[in-house]
Design a protein around this motif. Structure first.
Motif, PDB file in Angstrom:
ATOM      1  N   VAL A  51       0.819  -1.213   0.000  1.00 12.04           N
ATOM      2  CA  VAL A  51       0.000   0.000   0.000  1.00 12.04           C
ATOM      3  C   VAL A  51       0.856   1.267   0.000  1.00 12.04           C
ATOM      4  N   THR A  52       2.071   1.182   0.543  1.00 12.43           N
ATOM      5  CA  THR A  52       2.992   2.313   0.549  1.00 12.43           C
ATOM      6  C   THR A  52       4.403   1.818   0.264  1.00 12.43           C
ATOM      7  N   ALA A  53       5.308   2.765  -0.025  1.00 15.42           N
ATOM      8  CA  ALA A  53       6.715   2.412  -0.215  1.00 15.42           C
ATOM      9  C   ALA A  53       7.293   1.838   1.081  1.00 15.42           C
ATOM     10  N   ARG A  54       6.823   2.339   2.216  1.00 17.32           N
ATOM     11  CA  ARG A  54       7.297   1.820   3.500  1.00 17.32           C
ATOM     12  C   ARG A  54       6.906   0.359   3.684  1.00 17.32           C
ATOM     13  N   ALA A  55       5.681  -0.017   3.231  1.00 18.41           N
ATOM     14  CA  ALA A  55       5.250  -1.410   3.326  1.00 18.41           C
ATOM     15  C   ALA A  55       6.161  -2.311   2.497  1.00 18.41           C
ATOM     16  N   ASP A  56       6.518  -1.865   1.298  1.00 21.17           N
ATOM     17  CA  ASP A  56       7.454  -2.627   0.470  1.00 21.17           C
ATOM     18  C   ASP A  56       8.787  -2.803   1.191  1.00 21.17           C
ATOM     19  N   ALA A  57       9.290  -1.706   1.767  1.00 22.95           N
ATOM     20  CA  ALA A  57      10.587  -1.737   2.443  1.00 22.95           C
ATOM     21  C   ALA A  57      10.566  -2.682   3.641  1.00 22.95           C
ATOM     22  N   GLY A  79       1.255 -12.153  -1.678  1.00 21.60           N
ATOM     23  CA  GLY A  79       0.655 -10.871  -1.341  1.00 21.60           C
ATOM     24  C   GLY A  79       0.761  -9.853  -2.466  1.00 21.60           C
ATOM     25  N   CYS A  80       0.376  -8.621  -2.137  1.00 23.43           N
ATOM     26  CA  CYS A  80       0.269  -7.585  -3.170  1.00 23.43           C
ATOM     27  C   CYS A  80       1.616  -7.214  -3.792  1.00 23.43           C
ATOM     28  N   TYR A  81       2.667  -7.168  -2.997  1.00 23.72           N
ATOM     29  CA  TYR A  81       3.997  -6.858  -3.526  1.00 23.72           C
ATOM     30  C   TYR A  81       4.419  -7.947  -4.509  1.00 23.72           C
ATOM     31  N   ALA A  82       4.112  -9.197  -4.182  1.00 26.60           N
ATOM     32  CA  ALA A  82       4.476 -10.309  -5.066  1.00 26.60           C
ATOM     33  C   ALA A  82       3.783 -10.191  -6.410  1.00 26.60           C
ATOM     34  N   GLN A  83       2.503  -9.801  -6.397  1.00 31.48           N
ATOM     35  CA  GLN A  83       1.773  -9.636  -7.651  1.00 31.48           C
ATOM     36  C   GLN A  83       2.301  -8.452  -8.442  1.00 31.48           C
ATOM     37  N   ARG A  84       2.663  -7.369  -7.737  1.00 30.69           N
ATOM     38  CA  ARG A  84       3.052  -6.129  -8.402  1.00 30.69           C
ATOM     39  C   ARG A  84       4.454  -6.186  -8.989  1.00 30.69           C
ATOM     40  N   SER A 157     -11.573   2.830  -9.243  1.00 27.39           N
ATOM     41  CA  SER A 157     -10.384   3.284  -9.986  1.00 27.39           C
ATOM     42  C   SER A 157      -9.723   4.466  -9.287  1.00 27.39           C
ATOM     43  N   CYS A 158      -9.594   4.384  -7.955  1.00 28.26           N
ATOM     44  CA  CYS A 158      -8.943   5.462  -7.201  1.00 28.26           C
ATOM     45  C   CYS A 158      -7.523   5.657  -7.735  1.00 28.26           C
ATOM     46  N   THR A 159      -7.151   6.887  -7.972  1.00 31.18           N
ATOM     47  CA  THR A 159      -5.903   7.156  -8.688  1.00 31.18           C
ATOM     48  C   THR A 159      -4.659   6.877  -7.862  1.00 31.18           C
ATOM     49  N   PHE A 160      -4.782   6.797  -6.535  1.00 36.33           N
ATOM     50  CA  PHE A 160      -3.627   6.532  -5.679  1.00 36.33           C
ATOM     51  C   PHE A 160      -3.406   5.044  -5.443  1.00 36.33           C
ATOM     52  N   CYS A 161      -4.335   4.204  -5.879  1.00 40.43           N
ATOM     53  CA  CYS A 161      -4.409   2.813  -5.426  1.00 40.43           C
ATOM     54  C   CYS A 161      -4.047   1.831  -6.537  1.00 40.43           C
ATOM     55  N   ILE A 162      -3.445   0.706  -6.131  1.00 39.98           N
ATOM     56  CA  ILE A 162      -3.108  -0.352  -7.091  1.00 39.98           C
ATOM     57  C   ILE A 162      -3.797  -1.668  -6.743  1.00 39.98           C
ATOM     58  N   VAL A 163      -4.759  -1.633  -5.820  1.00 38.29           N
ATOM     59  CA  VAL A 163      -5.435  -2.874  -5.431  1.00 38.29           C
ATOM     60  C   VAL A 163      -6.049  -3.601  -6.620  1.00 38.29           C
ATOM     61  N   PRO A 164      -6.743  -2.915  -7.554  1.00 36.04           N
ATOM     62  CA  PRO A 164      -7.273  -3.656  -8.702  1.00 36.04           C
ATOM     63  C   PRO A 164      -6.190  -4.380  -9.502  1.00 36.04           C
ATOM     64  N   ALA A 336       3.922   7.628  -4.140  1.00 41.10           N
ATOM     65  CA  ALA A 336       3.403   7.179  -5.436  1.00 41.10           C
ATOM     66  C   ALA A 336       3.578   5.681  -5.584  1.00 41.10           C
ATOM     67  N   ARG A 337       2.508   4.983  -5.892  1.00 43.35           N
ATOM     68  CA  ARG A 337       2.557   3.544  -6.116  1.00 43.35           C
ATOM     69  C   ARG A 337       2.829   3.280  -7.592  1.00 43.35           C
ATOM     70  N   PRO A 338       3.892   2.542  -7.909  1.00 48.11           N
ATOM     71  CA  PRO A 338       4.158   2.206  -9.307  1.00 48.11           C
ATOM     72  C   PRO A 338       2.953   1.516  -9.945  1.00 48.11           C
ATOM     73  N   GLY A 339       2.498   2.066 -11.066  1.00 49.26           N
ATOM     74  CA  GLY A 339       1.339   1.517 -11.749  1.00 49.26           C
ATOM     75  C   GLY A 339       0.052   2.250 -11.456  1.00 49.26           C
ATOM     76  N   SER A 340       0.070   3.153 -10.466  1.00 50.84           N
ATOM     77  CA  SER A 340      -1.130   3.939 -10.169  1.00 50.84           C
ATOM     78  C   SER A 340      -1.205   5.138 -11.097  1.00 50.84           C
ATOM     79  N   GLU A 341      -2.418   5.634 -11.308  1.00 45.97           N
ATOM     80  CA  GLU A 341      -2.601   6.804 -12.157  1.00 45.97           C
ATOM     81  C   GLU A 341      -1.907   8.023 -11.581  1.00 45.97           C
ATOM     82  N   ALA A 342      -1.950   8.159 -10.248  1.00 46.00           N
ATOM     83  CA  ALA A 342      -1.383   9.340  -9.597  1.00 46.00           C
ATOM     84  C   ALA A 342       0.141   9.391  -9.672  1.00 46.00           C
ATOM     85  N   GLU A 343       0.757   8.267 -10.009  1.00 39.89           N
ATOM     86  CA  GLU A 343       2.210   8.240 -10.143  1.00 39.89           C
ATOM     87  C   GLU A 343       2.679   9.269 -11.162  1.00 39.89           C
TER      88      GLU A 343
END
Length: 437
Positions: A51-57, A79-84, A157-164, A336-343
């Motif tokens: 959900v955030t860069a900190r979560a990835d770290a 999990g989500c990092y693995a998919q992304r 389609s929230c622009t900050f989110c990559i859940v979809p 900014a989440r890689p792949g999100s519109e807001a990036e």
């Protein structure tokens, strides 16, 4: 001798449930012995959040620590990092397998076939995840409350989110399956049931009924014998209608607690986020909840420093939090989440300003949470007692229905719902004593 497997989970309650689902699949398919996350194991499963860069770290740090401490063990990442970003994870030491959302049903088979060699990547396009992965969980590592996932994925389609992109489209579990699992969990002694999902307000839209069915599902669960307390994990404001509020107001089993993503008090920012409500609508919703359900615990998520957020935009958010009957805040500094519109949005807010706004909101949230907690001093409230630890000492603690943590001192206890007199509050939160029946 059977192999030993350990699990490490990052992120939300949804991820906690997913870990239990994976553990159940592995137990059924491989027969491994489950041990603690810091114990010696042959395989470590790391369920990540992104959900955030900190979560990835945090996930990367845990993987490196496991690899350093247990160099002969194999690490499985999901999990989500693995998919992304599976390629980022396979580059880390010790990683033997990366499993994406669409391949989670195969996790036991993939783990059982693990051999020495280059990392295995099982990450299909998330678009191939079309149905709910229904795993009959009847035992959980958490022994006081049971998380029951009823819905997966999101169609927003929230622009900050990559859940979809990491979890796929919205998919619902059948009503019969949900109720069967809740009955089984109640039969084996779970005191509290927590309903979870990515966007639980959309529950039912993809089922044959083709309509939102969350209120009906809640009503059915409240009627199950053995369920002493029921709680929702998180629900979008656009999905939280009067029917659900009325169910909470009228049922002593339904915990007085909503967690509602807010994100911003500025309509301009909400528009850029592509959120489906405006600040006044959110304020009206929270006000109605506060009026209908006294002392309801209301938590919100807020993103600080979204691209284009001005000082006035943030001030509107701050004032909404200050004025509304909100009892706690999860404040996130925008990343900014890689792949999100807001990036790719312009007008990125400088990091120092983002951080300063987050700190200001956290100070306000801490004050509001303190004042809400202090209102309960001298009251008798029901607390779900459970074992806890502080400083290596076994203690008894628990949660009120409106999401206040209470400490009852040293000791041990089996999970159960008991009346507690709140005696006071210190730097660690509320403390009290169990009332004698």
């Amino acid at each position: 001798m059977s192999k030993r497997i350990a699990y490490c989970t990052f992120g939300c309650r949804l991820n906690q449930y997913d870990t239990e689902a994976i553990r159940t699949l592995v137990d059924d398919g491989c027969g491994f012995e489950t041990v603690g996350a810091r114990d010696a194991a042959d395989i470590y499963v790391v369920n990540t959040c992104s959900v955030t860069a900190r979560a990835d770290a945090s996930a990367r740090k845990a993987i490196r620590r496991i690899a350093a401490e247990r160099p002969k063990s194999k690490i499985v990442v999901t999990g989500c990092y693995a998919q992304r970003a599976p390629e980022e994870l396979t580059a880390l030491p010790g990683v033997a397998l990366v499993v994406g959302a669409a391949d989670r049903a195969r996790v036991a088979e993939l783990i059982d076939r693990l051999e020495d060699g280059p990392p295995v990547v099982a990450v299909s396009p998330v678009s191939t995840a079309k149905s709910f992965l229904d795993v009959p969980i009847t035992e959980m590592t958490e022994h006081s409350r049971a998380f029951v996932k009823v819905q997966e994925g999101c169609n927003e389609s929230c622009t900050f989110c990559i859940v979809p992109q990491t979890r796929g489209v919205s998919r619902s579990r059948t009503r019969a399956s949900v109720l069967d699992q809740v009955r089984r969990l109640a039969d084996v002694g779970y005191v509290e049931v927590v309903l979870t999902g990515v966007h639980i307000g959309d529950y039912g839209l993809d089922l044959p009924e083709r309509r939102r069915m969350l209120p009906e599902l809640i009503q059915d669960i409240l009627e199950i014998n053995g369920v002493e307390r029921f709680r929702l994990s998180s629900i979008e404001p656009a999905s939280l209608g009067d029917e659900v509020i009325a169910l909470m107001a009228n049922s002593p089993k339904f915990a007085r607690h909503f967690h509602i993503p807010f994100q911003s008090g500025s309509d301009a920012v909400l528009g850029r986020m592509k959120r489906r409500y405006r600040a006044a609508e959110f304020a009206d919703l929270v006000t109605r909840i506060g009026e209908r359900i006294p002392d309801c615990g209301i938590g919100v998520d807020v993103i600080c420093g979204f691209p284009g957020e001005t000082d006035n935009d943030f001030l509107r958010t701050f004032e909404h939090i200050e004025d509304l009957p909100i009892t706690y805040v999860h404040a996130f500094t925008y990343s900014a989440r890689p792949g999100s519109e807001a990036e790719h949005f312009t007008e990125q807010v400088p990091a120092e300003i983002r951080k300063r706004r987050t700190q200001a909101l956290k100070r306000l949230a801490k004050d509001k949470q303190r004042r809400f907690a202090e209102r309960h001093v001298g009251r008798v409230v029901d607390v779900l007692l459970e074992p806890s630890r502080r400083g290596g000492t076994a203690r008894i603690g628990g949660w009120t229905d409106n999401y206040l943590r209470v400490d009852l001192g040293e000791g041990q206890v089996d999970a159960r719902l008991e009346p507690v007199l709140i005696e006071g509050r210190d730097e660690n939160g509320l403390f009290g004593v169990q009332c004698r029946k």
